[in-house]
Scaffold this active site. Structure first.
Site, short mmCIF file in Angstrom:
data_model
loop_
_atom_site.label_atom_id
_atom_site.label_comp_id
_atom_site.label_asym_id
_atom_site.label_seq_id
_atom_site.Cartn_x
_atom_site.Cartn_y
_atom_site.Cartn_z
N HIS A 118 1.13 4.31 6.76
CA HIS A 118 0.57 5.18 5.73
C HIS A 118 1.01 6.63 5.94
O HIS A 118 1.54 6.98 6.98
CB HIS A 118 -0.96 5.10 5.70
CG HIS A 118 -1.46 3.86 5.01
ND1 HIS A 118 -2.77 3.52 5.00
CD2 HIS A 118 -0.82 2.89 4.31
CE1 HIS A 118 -2.93 2.38 4.32
NE2 HIS A 118 -1.75 1.98 3.90
N SER A 160 0.80 -1.23 0.00
CA SER A 160 0.00 0.00 0.00
C SER A 160 0.83 1.28 0.00
O SER A 160 0.32 2.34 -0.29
CB SER A 160 -0.95 0.02 1.20
OG SER A 160 -0.23 0.14 2.41
N ASP A 185 -7.88 6.44 4.52
CA ASP A 185 -7.98 5.28 5.41
C ASP A 185 -9.24 5.24 6.27
O ASP A 185 -9.35 4.35 7.12
CB ASP A 185 -6.76 5.23 6.34
CG ASP A 185 -5.48 4.88 5.61
OD1 ASP A 185 -5.55 4.47 4.45
OD2 ASP A 185 -4.41 5.02 6.23
#
Length: 182
Positions: A97, A57, A122
């Protein structure tokens, strides 16, 4: 297979003093590893100062198997663009992230995150009714990384027999290795 039987024979023929010395050496190696981990915890102000990237990701910034070193300080403050690792209460696996939005309200920091390789933010990953991550969710901010070295950790988790074989091998070598004759 012959080497394993030789190692087992050598272990069986050791006197008590040598077995005790080998056990102490093994315990010293383990305690050194634990002290090193604790040093990283204190130096980074994070309970988990080192994590392995488990998914794609964050590509192309970080790839699966990269090892990330974290710090949990708010000086300088968290900013848009910082890559953070956070853990949500109901999930076991931390998420790596990038912060895409930050605002502060009543001495609390609210952050919205997104994976570089993901199309949406998210919020779908957060707990039900949660729209932001806060300081309590953070494990740290990435300050350094080593590419691909963590893939070994992923293999050991994906293939448990490999993990147990490696641990067994390390214990056997630790208990049967000879001191250099000099």
């Amino acid at each position: 297979m012959h080497a394993l039987t030789d190692t087992w024979h050598e272990f069986k023929t050791m006197d008590k003093r040598r077995r005790a010395l080998q056990a102490i050496n093994l315990l010293l190696v383990i305690s050194t590893a634990l002290m090193t981990w604790k040093f990283f915890m204190v130096a980074s102000w994070s309970e988990s100062p080192i994590v392995v990237v488990l998914s794609g990701s964050m590509e192309p910034a970080y790839y699966r198997g990269d090892i990330l070193f974290l710090e949990l300080t708010y000086n300088p403050p968290m900013n848009v663009g910082d890559v953070v690792v956070y853990k949500l209460g109901d999930r076991d696996i931390p998420i790596v992230h990038r912060i895409i939005s930050v605002h502060e309200e009543k001495d609390e920091l609210y952050m919205l995150t997104k994976g570089d390789n993901n199309r949406v933010n998210d919020r779908g990953l957060y707990s039900q009714g949660q729209f932001w991550i806060t300081r309590k969710d953070l494990m740290g901010r990435v300050w350094f990384y080593i590419p691909y070295v963590g893939i070994i950790t992923i293999w050991l988790n994906d293939y448990p027999p490999l993990k147990y074989a490696l641990i067994s091998f390390m214990v056997i070598v630790g208990l049967t290795s000879r001191e250099p004759q000099g």
